[in-house]
Design a protein around this motif. Sequence first.
Motif, PDB file in Angstrom:
ATOM      1  N   VAL A  30       0.782  -1.201   0.046  1.00 13.18           N
ATOM      2  CA  VAL A  30       0.042   0.173  -0.088  1.00 13.18           C
ATOM      3  C   VAL A  30       0.760   1.246  -0.063  1.00 13.18           C
ATOM      4  O   VAL A  30       0.543   2.018  -0.549  1.00 13.18           O
ATOM      5  N   ARG A  31       2.093   0.987   0.841  1.00 12.66           N
ATOM      6  CA  ARG A  31       2.904   2.311   0.678  1.00 12.66           C
ATOM      7  C   ARG A  31       4.098   2.407  -0.157  1.00 12.66           C
ATOM      8  O   ARG A  31       4.795   1.379  -0.048  1.00 12.66           O
ATOM      9  N   ASP A  32       4.415   3.460  -0.496  1.00 16.08           N
ATOM     10  CA  ASP A  32       5.738   3.517  -1.052  1.00 16.08           C
ATOM     11  C   ASP A  32       6.767   4.235   0.090  1.00 16.08           C
ATOM     12  O   ASP A  32       6.548   5.176   0.257  1.00 16.08           O
ATOM     13  N   THR A 210      -6.452  -5.944  15.633  1.00 17.16           N
ATOM     14  CA  THR A 210      -5.439  -4.801  15.019  1.00 17.16           C
ATOM     15  C   THR A 210      -4.086  -5.482  14.908  1.00 17.16           C
ATOM     16  O   THR A 210      -3.722  -6.388  15.530  1.00 17.16           O
ATOM     17  N   LYS A 211      -3.369  -4.880  14.160  1.00 18.24           N
ATOM     18  CA  LYS A 211      -1.935  -5.019  14.277  1.00 18.24           C
ATOM     19  C   LYS A 211      -0.834  -4.080  14.071  1.00 18.24           C
ATOM     20  O   LYS A 211      -1.233  -3.030  13.506  1.00 18.24           O
ATOM     21  N   TYR A 212       0.112  -4.083  15.128  1.00 11.38           N
ATOM     22  CA  TYR A 212       0.938  -2.930  15.195  1.00 11.38           C
ATOM     23  C   TYR A 212       2.424  -3.515  14.649  1.00 11.38           C
ATOM     24  O   TYR A 212       2.877  -4.570  15.011  1.00 11.38           O
ATOM     25  N   GLU A 213       3.162  -2.312  14.318  1.00 12.44           N
ATOM     26  CA  GLU A 213       4.598  -2.635  14.002  1.00 12.44           C
ATOM     27  C   GLU A 213       5.246  -1.632  14.914  1.00 12.44           C
ATOM     28  O   GLU A 213       4.858  -0.478  15.042  1.00 12.44           O
ATOM     29  N   PHE A 214       6.351  -2.290  15.395  1.00  9.78           N
ATOM     30  CA  PHE A 214       7.281  -1.357  16.380  1.00  9.78           C
ATOM     31  C   PHE A 214       8.777  -1.374  15.782  1.00  9.78           C
ATOM     32  O   PHE A 214       8.805  -2.423  15.049  1.00  9.78           O
ATOM     33  N   ILE A 225       5.610   2.319  14.710  1.00 13.80           N
ATOM     34  CA  ILE A 225       5.884   2.683  13.475  1.00 13.80           C
ATOM     35  C   ILE A 225       4.637   2.297  12.330  1.00 13.80           C
ATOM     36  O   ILE A 225       3.571   1.921  12.823  1.00 13.80           O
ATOM     37  N   ASP A 226       4.695   2.390  11.230  1.00 19.43           N
ATOM     38  CA  ASP A 226       3.757   1.966   9.986  1.00 19.43           C
ATOM     39  C   ASP A 226       2.352   2.633  10.165  1.00 19.43           C
ATOM     40  O   ASP A 226       2.386   3.842  10.028  1.00 19.43           O
ATOM     41  N   GLU A 227       1.590   2.166  10.752  1.00 19.44           N
ATOM     42  CA  GLU A 227       0.042   2.665  10.447  1.00 19.44           C
ATOM     43  C   GLU A 227      -0.563   2.309  12.011  1.00 19.44           C
ATOM     44  O   GLU A 227      -0.210   1.141  12.652  1.00 19.44           O
ATOM     45  N   VAL A 228      -1.344   3.034  12.336  1.00 17.02           N
ATOM     46  CA  VAL A 228      -2.496   2.800  13.653  1.00 17.02           C
ATOM     47  C   VAL A 228      -3.721   2.689  13.261  1.00 17.02           C
ATOM     48  O   VAL A 228      -4.330   3.865  12.756  1.00 17.02           O
TER      49      VAL A 228
HETATM   50 MG   LIG Z   1       1.404  -2.809   6.111  1.00 19.56          MG
END
Ligand SMILES: [Mg+2]
Length: 323
Positions: A30-32, A210-214, A225-228
Amino acid sequence: MIPEEKILELLDQSFASSALALPGKSEGKVRDGYVLSDRRRLLVTTDRLSAFDRILAAVPYKGQVLNQLSAWWFEQTRDIVANHVLGVPDPNALLAREAQPFPVEVVVRGYITGVTHTALWYRYSIGEREIYGYRFPDGLRKNQELAEPIITPTTKGGPTGHDERLTCREVSEQGWLDEATWNEVQSAALALFQRGQEVAHRAGLILVDTKYEFGRAPDGRVMLIDEVHTPDSSRFWKADTYAARFAAGQEPENYDKEFIRIAYADQGYLGDGPVPAMPPSLWTAASQRYISIYERLTGQTFVPGEYPVAPRLQANLQKAGIL
Ligand SMILES: [Mg+2]
Ligand SMILES: Nc1ncnc2c1ncn2[C@@H]1O[C@H](COP(=O)(O)OP(=O)(O)OP(=O)(O)O)[C@@H](O)[C@H]1O
Protein backbone atom coordinates in the motif's frame (compact mmCIF):
# COMPACT_ATOMS: atom_id res chain seq x y z
CA MET A 1 -20.13 12.56 1.98
CA ILE A 2 -18.60 12.84 -1.46
CA PRO A 3 -21.20 11.83 -4.07
CA GLU A 4 -20.73 8.59 -5.95
CA GLU A 5 -20.58 10.35 -9.35
CA LYS A 6 -17.63 12.43 -8.22
CA ILE A 7 -15.73 9.34 -7.03
CA LEU A 8 -16.62 7.53 -10.28
CA GLU A 9 -14.96 10.34 -12.22
CA LEU A 10 -11.81 9.91 -10.18
CA LEU A 11 -11.55 6.13 -10.56
CA ASP A 12 -9.25 6.47 -13.60
CA GLN A 13 -7.13 9.02 -11.77
CA SER A 14 -6.58 6.97 -8.63
CA PHE A 15 -3.14 7.30 -7.11
CA ALA A 16 -1.75 3.83 -7.84
CA SER A 17 1.93 4.53 -7.43
CA SER A 18 4.40 7.29 -6.76
CA ALA A 19 7.56 8.14 -8.71
CA LEU A 20 9.44 10.73 -6.71
CA ALA A 21 12.99 11.76 -7.50
CA LEU A 22 14.25 10.41 -4.19
CA PRO A 23 16.63 7.53 -3.50
CA GLY A 24 16.00 4.17 -1.86
CA LYS A 25 12.44 3.56 -2.96
CA SER A 26 10.76 0.53 -1.43
CA GLU A 27 7.29 -0.59 -2.37
CA GLY A 28 4.96 -2.21 0.12
CA LYS A 29 1.53 -3.35 -0.88
CA VAL A 30 0.00 0.00 0.00
CA ARG A 31 2.82 2.43 0.80
CA ASP A 32 5.89 3.57 -1.08
CA GLY A 33 8.84 4.42 1.15
CA TYR A 34 11.80 6.69 0.35
CA VAL A 35 15.01 7.19 2.29
CA LEU A 36 15.81 10.76 3.31
CA SER A 37 18.82 12.29 5.06
CA ASP A 38 19.13 12.42 8.86
CA ARG A 39 17.57 9.01 9.37
CA ARG A 40 14.25 10.15 8.08
CA ARG A 41 11.90 8.35 5.77
CA LEU A 42 9.07 9.51 3.57
CA LEU A 43 6.05 7.22 3.55
CA VAL A 44 3.68 7.84 0.67
CA THR A 45 0.32 6.15 1.06
CA THR A 46 -1.13 5.28 -2.34
CA ASP A 47 -4.72 4.39 -3.23
CA ARG A 48 -3.79 0.73 -3.68
CA LEU A 49 -6.22 -1.65 -2.01
CA SER A 50 -4.96 -5.06 -1.03
CA ALA A 51 -6.83 -8.12 0.16
CA PHE A 52 -5.96 -11.80 -0.05
CA ASP A 53 -2.35 -10.54 -0.19
CA ARG A 54 -2.99 -9.06 -3.62
CA ILE A 55 -3.49 -5.58 -4.93
CA LEU A 56 -7.03 -5.55 -6.25
CA ALA A 57 -7.63 -1.93 -7.19
CA ALA A 58 -6.75 1.69 -6.61
CA VAL A 59 -9.54 3.47 -4.77
CA PRO A 60 -9.90 7.29 -4.79
CA TYR A 61 -9.07 8.94 -1.43
CA LYS A 62 -8.10 5.66 0.22
CA GLY A 63 -4.46 6.75 0.52
CA GLN A 64 -5.40 10.09 2.00
CA VAL A 65 -7.76 8.47 4.49
CA LEU A 66 -5.15 5.97 5.66
CA ASN A 67 -2.43 8.58 5.96
CA GLN A 68 -4.54 11.14 7.78
CA LEU A 69 -6.32 8.61 9.99
CA SER A 70 -3.02 7.08 11.02
CA ALA A 71 -1.53 10.50 11.71
CA TRP A 72 -4.56 11.27 13.87
CA TRP A 73 -4.18 8.06 15.87
CA PHE A 74 -0.46 8.64 16.35
CA GLU A 75 -1.35 11.99 17.89
CA GLN A 76 -4.06 10.40 20.07
CA THR A 77 -1.65 7.79 21.43
CA ARG A 78 1.64 9.65 21.77
CA ASP A 79 1.25 9.68 25.57
CA ILE A 80 1.37 5.86 25.49
CA VAL A 81 4.40 5.23 23.31
CA ALA A 82 6.78 7.22 21.09
CA ASN A 83 5.99 7.07 17.37
CA HIS A 84 7.70 7.76 14.08
CA VAL A 85 5.78 10.87 13.01
CA LEU A 86 7.75 14.01 12.15
CA GLY A 87 5.17 15.68 9.96
CA VAL A 88 2.44 15.40 7.34
CA PRO A 89 3.72 17.38 4.32
CA ASP A 90 0.86 16.25 2.05
CA PRO A 91 -2.49 14.50 2.62
CA ASN A 92 -0.89 11.31 1.24
CA ALA A 93 2.56 11.57 2.80
CA LEU A 94 4.12 11.12 6.20
CA LEU A 95 7.56 12.29 7.17
CA ALA A 96 8.84 9.71 9.64
CA ARG A 97 11.82 8.74 11.71
CA GLU A 98 13.58 5.78 10.17
CA ALA A 99 13.31 2.77 12.46
CA GLN A 100 14.95 -0.59 12.57
CA PRO A 101 11.68 -2.49 12.28
CA PHE A 102 11.28 -5.38 14.72
CA PRO A 103 10.77 -8.74 12.98
CA VAL A 104 7.42 -9.48 14.66
CA GLU A 105 3.95 -8.23 13.88
CA VAL A 106 2.11 -7.48 17.09
CA VAL A 107 -1.49 -8.55 16.63
CA VAL A 108 -3.92 -7.76 19.45
CA ARG A 109 -7.33 -9.42 19.54
CA GLY A 110 -10.37 -8.62 21.65
CA TYR A 111 -12.71 -11.16 20.02
CA ILE A 112 -12.46 -14.70 18.69
CA THR A 113 -13.10 -14.43 14.97
CA GLY A 114 -11.53 -14.73 11.51
CA VAL A 115 -11.20 -17.47 8.91
CA THR A 116 -7.58 -17.24 7.72
CA HIS A 117 -5.09 -19.84 8.97
CA THR A 118 -3.65 -17.45 11.60
CA ALA A 119 -7.10 -16.38 12.89
CA LEU A 120 -8.26 -17.43 16.36
CA TRP A 121 -11.67 -18.63 15.28
CA TYR A 122 -10.22 -20.73 12.48
CA ARG A 123 -7.82 -22.50 14.88
CA TYR A 124 -10.55 -22.96 17.48
CA SER A 125 -13.04 -24.26 14.89
CA ILE A 126 -10.63 -27.03 13.81
CA GLY A 127 -10.53 -28.19 17.43
CA GLU A 128 -7.43 -26.48 18.81
CA ARG A 129 -7.77 -25.35 22.41
CA GLU A 130 -4.25 -24.08 22.93
CA ILE A 131 -3.70 -21.29 20.43
CA TYR A 132 -0.75 -18.86 20.41
CA GLY A 133 0.11 -20.30 23.84
CA TYR A 134 -3.28 -19.43 25.39
CA ARG A 135 -5.78 -22.03 26.72
CA PHE A 136 -9.32 -21.61 25.46
CA PRO A 137 -12.35 -23.25 27.11
CA ASP A 138 -14.86 -25.35 25.19
CA GLY A 139 -18.13 -23.73 24.15
CA LEU A 140 -16.87 -20.45 22.72
CA ARG A 141 -18.82 -19.06 19.79
CA LYS A 142 -17.58 -17.27 16.72
CA ASN A 143 -17.25 -13.48 17.27
CA GLN A 144 -17.45 -13.81 21.08
CA GLU A 145 -15.60 -11.22 23.14
CA LEU A 146 -12.55 -12.59 24.95
CA ALA A 147 -12.22 -12.22 28.72
CA GLU A 148 -9.41 -9.77 27.97
CA PRO A 149 -7.49 -8.72 24.85
CA ILE A 150 -4.58 -10.98 23.96
CA ILE A 151 -1.42 -10.56 21.93
CA THR A 152 -0.92 -13.11 19.14
CA PRO A 153 2.43 -12.34 17.51
CA THR A 154 3.57 -13.54 14.11
CA THR A 155 6.84 -13.33 12.28
CA LYS A 156 6.92 -10.77 9.48
CA GLY A 157 6.41 -12.73 6.30
CA GLY A 158 7.59 -10.08 3.86
CA PRO A 159 6.18 -9.77 0.35
CA THR A 160 6.39 -13.48 -0.55
CA GLY A 161 6.77 -15.41 2.71
CA HIS A 162 3.98 -16.28 5.11
CA ASP A 163 3.46 -14.94 8.60
CA GLU A 164 4.26 -17.71 11.08
CA ARG A 165 2.45 -17.82 14.40
CA LEU A 166 4.46 -17.36 17.58
CA THR A 167 3.59 -17.52 21.24
CA CYS A 168 4.50 -14.50 23.38
CA ARG A 169 7.08 -16.67 25.12
CA GLU A 170 8.70 -17.74 21.84
CA VAL A 171 9.28 -14.14 20.80
CA SER A 172 12.01 -13.75 23.41
CA GLU A 173 12.97 -17.44 23.75
CA GLN A 174 13.68 -17.77 20.04
CA GLY A 175 15.50 -14.45 20.05
CA TRP A 176 13.15 -12.48 17.81
CA LEU A 177 13.39 -9.73 20.44
CA ASP A 178 15.19 -9.48 23.77
CA GLU A 179 12.96 -9.94 26.78
CA ALA A 180 13.07 -6.35 28.05
CA THR A 181 12.16 -4.94 24.64
CA TRP A 182 9.41 -7.48 24.13
CA ASN A 183 7.91 -6.67 27.54
CA GLU A 184 7.92 -3.00 26.64
CA VAL A 185 6.30 -3.71 23.28
CA GLN A 186 3.59 -5.89 24.84
CA SER A 187 2.66 -3.26 27.44
CA ALA A 188 2.52 -0.59 24.76
CA ALA A 189 0.42 -2.78 22.47
CA LEU A 190 -2.17 -3.55 25.16
CA ALA A 191 -2.39 0.10 26.21
CA LEU A 192 -2.77 1.18 22.57
CA PHE A 193 -5.50 -1.37 22.04
CA GLN A 194 -7.38 -0.20 25.11
CA ARG A 195 -7.19 3.40 23.91
CA GLY A 196 -8.30 2.28 20.46
CA GLN A 197 -11.31 0.45 21.90
CA GLU A 198 -12.32 3.48 23.96
CA VAL A 199 -12.13 5.85 21.00
CA ALA A 200 -13.90 3.40 18.68
CA HIS A 201 -16.63 2.92 21.27
CA ARG A 202 -17.33 6.66 21.37
CA ALA A 203 -17.68 6.50 17.58
CA GLY A 204 -20.22 3.67 17.84
CA LEU A 205 -17.71 1.07 16.70
CA ILE A 206 -15.95 -1.93 18.18
CA LEU A 207 -12.22 -2.28 17.58
CA VAL A 208 -12.14 -6.05 17.18
CA ASP A 209 -8.48 -6.69 16.48
CA THR A 210 -5.50 -4.91 15.01
CA LYS A 211 -1.86 -5.23 14.05
CA TYR A 212 0.95 -2.98 15.28
CA GLU A 213 4.49 -2.65 14.06
CA PHE A 214 7.24 -1.38 16.31
CA GLY A 215 10.88 -0.60 15.74
CA ARG A 216 14.00 0.82 17.30
CA ALA A 217 14.37 4.59 16.90
CA PRO A 218 17.74 6.14 16.05
CA ASP A 219 18.02 7.20 19.71
CA GLY A 220 17.45 3.61 20.87
CA ARG A 221 13.87 3.99 22.05
CA VAL A 222 11.07 1.62 21.14
CA MET A 223 8.69 3.36 18.78
CA LEU A 224 5.41 2.67 17.06
CA ILE A 225 5.80 2.75 13.26
CA ASP A 226 3.84 2.01 10.09
CA GLU A 227 0.12 2.68 10.61
CA VAL A 228 -2.30 2.64 13.53
CA HIS A 229 -5.94 1.57 13.82
CA THR A 230 -6.78 2.00 10.15
CA PRO A 231 -9.31 -0.15 8.32
CA ASP A 232 -6.33 -1.85 6.62
CA SER A 233 -4.71 -2.95 9.87
CA SER A 234 -7.82 -3.41 11.99
CA ARG A 235 -11.22 -4.98 12.09
CA PHE A 236 -14.16 -2.79 13.15
CA TRP A 237 -17.74 -3.80 13.86
CA LYS A 238 -20.80 -1.65 14.49
CA ALA A 239 -21.34 -1.49 18.24
CA ASP A 240 -25.10 -0.95 18.35
CA THR A 241 -26.05 -4.13 16.52
CA TYR A 242 -23.31 -6.44 17.80
CA ALA A 243 -25.07 -7.92 20.85
CA ALA A 244 -28.40 -8.70 19.17
CA ARG A 245 -26.72 -10.21 16.13
CA PHE A 246 -24.33 -12.27 18.24
CA ALA A 247 -27.24 -13.58 20.32
CA ALA A 248 -29.13 -14.49 17.13
CA GLY A 249 -26.11 -16.29 15.71
CA GLN A 250 -25.64 -13.72 12.94
CA GLU A 251 -22.40 -12.22 11.76
CA PRO A 252 -21.67 -8.74 13.16
CA GLU A 253 -22.08 -5.73 10.88
CA ASN A 254 -18.55 -5.05 9.73
CA TYR A 255 -17.36 -1.49 9.33
CA ASP A 256 -14.01 -1.97 7.61
CA LYS A 257 -12.96 -3.45 4.29
CA GLU A 258 -14.42 -6.88 4.96
CA PHE A 259 -17.30 -6.24 2.55
CA ILE A 260 -14.77 -6.23 -0.29
CA ARG A 261 -13.50 -9.69 0.65
CA ILE A 262 -17.11 -10.84 0.86
CA ALA A 263 -17.85 -9.44 -2.62
CA TYR A 264 -14.95 -11.49 -4.00
CA ALA A 265 -15.94 -14.56 -2.06
CA ASP A 266 -19.46 -14.24 -3.55
CA GLN A 267 -17.79 -14.52 -6.98
CA GLY A 268 -16.05 -17.67 -5.78
CA TYR A 269 -12.68 -15.97 -5.30
CA LEU A 270 -10.80 -16.78 -2.11
CA GLY A 271 -7.30 -15.71 -3.05
CA ASP A 272 -6.25 -18.33 -5.60
CA GLY A 273 -6.45 -18.28 -9.37
CA PRO A 274 -7.52 -15.43 -11.65
CA VAL A 275 -8.96 -12.38 -9.90
CA PRO A 276 -12.53 -11.67 -11.07
CA ALA A 277 -13.31 -8.18 -12.39
CA MET A 278 -15.53 -6.11 -10.12
CA PRO A 279 -18.00 -3.35 -11.03
CA PRO A 280 -16.96 0.29 -10.41
CA SER A 281 -19.73 0.52 -7.81
CA LEU A 282 -17.68 -1.73 -5.50
CA TRP A 283 -14.79 0.75 -5.60
CA THR A 284 -16.95 3.83 -5.11
CA ALA A 285 -18.52 2.06 -2.13
CA ALA A 286 -15.04 1.25 -0.84
CA SER A 287 -13.99 4.88 -1.17
CA GLN A 288 -17.06 6.04 0.72
CA ARG A 289 -16.55 3.40 3.39
CA TYR A 290 -12.97 4.52 4.04
CA ILE A 291 -14.04 8.17 4.22
CA SER A 292 -16.87 7.44 6.62
CA ILE A 293 -14.59 5.43 8.92
CA TYR A 294 -12.25 8.42 9.02
CA GLU A 295 -15.09 10.77 9.85
CA ARG A 296 -16.63 8.52 12.50
CA LEU A 297 -13.39 7.84 14.32
CA THR A 298 -11.91 11.33 14.22
CA GLY A 299 -15.19 13.24 14.47
CA GLN A 300 -13.82 15.46 11.68
CA THR A 301 -15.18 16.14 8.21
CA PHE A 302 -12.98 14.63 5.53
CA VAL A 303 -11.49 17.35 3.32
CA PRO A 304 -10.74 15.73 -0.05
CA GLY A 305 -7.32 16.52 -1.48
CA GLU A 306 -6.93 17.60 -5.07
CA TYR A 307 -6.63 15.00 -7.86
CA PRO A 308 -4.47 14.00 -9.60
CA VAL A 309 -2.31 13.37 -6.54
CA ALA A 310 1.16 13.17 -8.11
CA PRO A 311 1.66 16.85 -9.10
CA ARG A 312 0.10 18.05 -5.87
CA LEU A 313 2.38 15.76 -3.84
CA GLN A 314 5.39 16.98 -5.81
CA ALA A 315 4.51 20.62 -5.09
CA ASN A 316 3.88 20.01 -1.39
CA LEU A 317 7.16 18.14 -0.94
CA GLN A 318 9.02 20.94 -2.66
CA LYS A 319 7.34 23.47 -0.40
CA ALA A 320 8.38 21.40 2.64
CA GLY A 321 11.98 21.26 1.38
CA ILE A 322 11.88 17.48 1.03
CA LEU A 323 12.33 17.47 -2.76
MG1 LIG B 1 1.51 -2.78 5.96
N1 LIG C 1 9.37 4.40 10.51
C1 LIG C 1 9.63 3.35 9.74
N2 LIG C 1 10.91 2.95 9.54
C2 LIG C 1 11.19 1.90 8.75
N3 LIG C 1 10.25 1.16 8.09
C3 LIG C 1 8.95 1.51 8.25
C4 LIG C 1 8.59 2.61 9.08
N4 LIG C 1 7.24 2.70 9.05
C5 LIG C 1 6.79 1.72 8.25
N5 LIG C 1 7.81 0.98 7.75
C6 LIG C 1 7.72 -0.14 6.81
O1 LIG C 1 7.21 0.37 5.59
C7 LIG C 1 6.36 -0.58 4.95
C8 LIG C 1 4.98 0.02 4.72
O2 LIG C 1 4.47 -0.42 3.52
P1 LIG C 1 3.17 -1.34 3.44
O3 LIG C 1 2.36 -1.25 4.67
O4 LIG C 1 2.55 -1.03 2.14
O5 LIG C 1 3.89 -2.75 3.39
P2 LIG C 1 3.18 -4.16 3.53
O6 LIG C 1 2.79 -4.64 2.21
O7 LIG C 1 2.18 -4.12 4.63
O8 LIG C 1 4.36 -5.03 4.06
P3 LIG C 1 5.67 -5.41 3.35
O9 LIG C 1 6.67 -4.39 3.77
O10 LIG C 1 5.91 -6.75 3.93
O11 LIG C 1 5.45 -5.42 1.86
C9 LIG C 1 6.30 -1.78 5.88
O12 LIG C 1 7.22 -2.76 5.45
C10 LIG C 1 6.73 -1.21 7.23
O13 LIG C 1 7.35 -2.17 8.06
